[in-house]
Design a protein around this motif. Structure first.
Motif, PDB file in Angstrom:
ATOM      1  N   THR A 190      -9.946 -18.111  -3.298  1.00 24.42           N
ATOM      2  CA  THR A 190      -9.010 -17.195  -2.971  1.00 24.42           C
ATOM      3  C   THR A 190      -9.490 -15.456  -3.647  1.00 24.42           C
ATOM      4  OG1 THR A 190      -6.980 -18.726  -3.725  1.00 24.42           O
ATOM      5  CG2 THR A 190      -6.687 -16.570  -3.163  1.00 24.42           C
ATOM      6  N   ARG A 191      -9.201 -14.999  -2.991  1.00 22.80           N
ATOM      7  CA  ARG A 191      -9.916 -13.475  -3.529  1.00 22.80           C
ATOM      8  C   ARG A 191      -8.871 -12.042  -2.766  1.00 22.80           C
ATOM      9  NH1 ARG A 191     -11.913 -16.821   0.211  1.00 22.80           N
ATOM     10  NH2 ARG A 191     -14.251 -16.971  -0.327  1.00 22.80           N
ATOM     11  N   ILE A 192      -9.653 -11.440  -3.373  1.00 21.04           N
ATOM     12  CA  ILE A 192      -8.353 -10.462  -3.282  1.00 21.04           C
ATOM     13  C   ILE A 192      -9.408  -8.580  -3.045  1.00 21.04           C
ATOM     14  CG2 ILE A 192      -7.997 -10.006  -5.294  1.00 21.04           C
ATOM     15  CD1 ILE A 192      -5.214  -9.442  -4.781  1.00 21.04           C
ATOM     16  N   HIS A 193      -9.111  -7.609  -1.946  1.00 22.18           N
ATOM     17  CA  HIS A 193     -10.036  -7.122  -2.004  1.00 22.18           C
ATOM     18  C   HIS A 193      -8.738  -5.386  -2.134  1.00 22.18           C
ATOM     19  CE1 HIS A 193     -12.972  -8.815  -0.289  1.00 22.18           C
ATOM     20  NE2 HIS A 193     -12.863 -10.283   0.345  1.00 22.18           N
ATOM     21  N   ARG A 194      -8.675  -4.885  -2.497  1.00 24.08           N
ATOM     22  CA  ARG A 194      -8.179  -3.096  -2.189  1.00 24.08           C
ATOM     23  C   ARG A 194      -8.774  -2.108  -1.500  1.00 24.08           C
ATOM     24  NH1 ARG A 194      -7.899   1.739  -4.921  1.00 24.08           N
ATOM     25  NH2 ARG A 194      -5.470   1.999  -5.789  1.00 24.08           N
ATOM     26  N   LEU A 195      -7.740  -1.854  -0.688  1.00 23.24           N
ATOM     27  CA  LEU A 195      -9.153  -1.138   0.244  1.00 23.24           C
ATOM     28  C   LEU A 195      -7.790  -0.035  -0.085  1.00 23.24           C
ATOM     29  CD1 LEU A 195      -7.518  -3.519   3.568  1.00 23.24           C
ATOM     30  CD2 LEU A 195      -9.694  -3.563   2.559  1.00 23.24           C
ATOM     31  N   GLY A 196      -8.703   1.183  -0.036  1.00 19.37           N
ATOM     32  CA  GLY A 196      -9.049   2.517   0.069  1.00 19.37           C
ATOM     33  C   GLY A 196      -8.921   3.506   1.332  1.00 19.37           C
ATOM     34  N   SER A 197      -9.485   2.463   2.189  1.00 23.18           N
ATOM     35  CA  SER A 197     -10.000   3.251   2.991  1.00 23.18           C
ATOM     36  C   SER A 197      -8.572   2.203   4.640  1.00 23.18           C
ATOM     37  CB  SER A 197     -11.189   3.534   4.184  1.00 23.18           C
ATOM     38  OG  SER A 197     -11.737   4.745   2.981  1.00 23.18           O
TER      39      SER A 197
END
Length: 131
Positions: A47-54
């Motif tokens: 599992t991986r997670i990405h915070r999207l600033g755009s």
């Protein structure tokens, strides 16, 4: 021949306006929920997670400011029964609802899960082992 027991790979994306989201906690809760199904080995759940600033939600800036999202994509090798894929999606959605929604947050948060199949013949994997 590929082992159908490998997988799942889970990618999470979330809008950066979810300020109180604890990435490590969410990942742990997702992995625990998936492991509880009893169909995957612990080390096969990635599992991986990405915070999207755009990102953009809708057209209206005023409307978009009140909304947030968490989107999960689950990749599985082909060949699993529909009921397994459906159960996995439902369990993952419940885990994300419990771990991503902040009751003190005034945002309307949409959580989605997309379970998709990878063609087994076109999935390649290498595992290195310590000497």
């Amino acid at each position: 021949m590929h082992n159908n027991k490998n997988m799942p790979h889970i990618s999470l994306e979330y809008s950066s306006n979810l300020h109180n989201l604890d990435e490590s906690w969410v990942l742990l809760q997702v992995n625990k929920a998936v492991l509880s199904l009893g169909i995957f080995m612990d080390s096969d759940i990635k599992t991986r997670i990405h915070r999207l600033g755009s990102y953009r939600i809708g057209v209206s800036a005023a409307e978009a400011g009140d909304h947030a999202f968490v989107a999960a994509t689950v990749d599985l090798l082909s060949g699993r029964e529909f009921t397994i894929k459906e159960l996995l999606g439902q369990v993952l959605l419940k885990a994300l609802e419990r771990s991503c929604r902040d009751p003190l947050d005034a945002l309307q948060t949409q959580i989605t899960v997309h379970v998709r199949e990878l063609q087994s013949d076109l999935y390649f994997k290498s595992v290195s082992k310590p000497l």
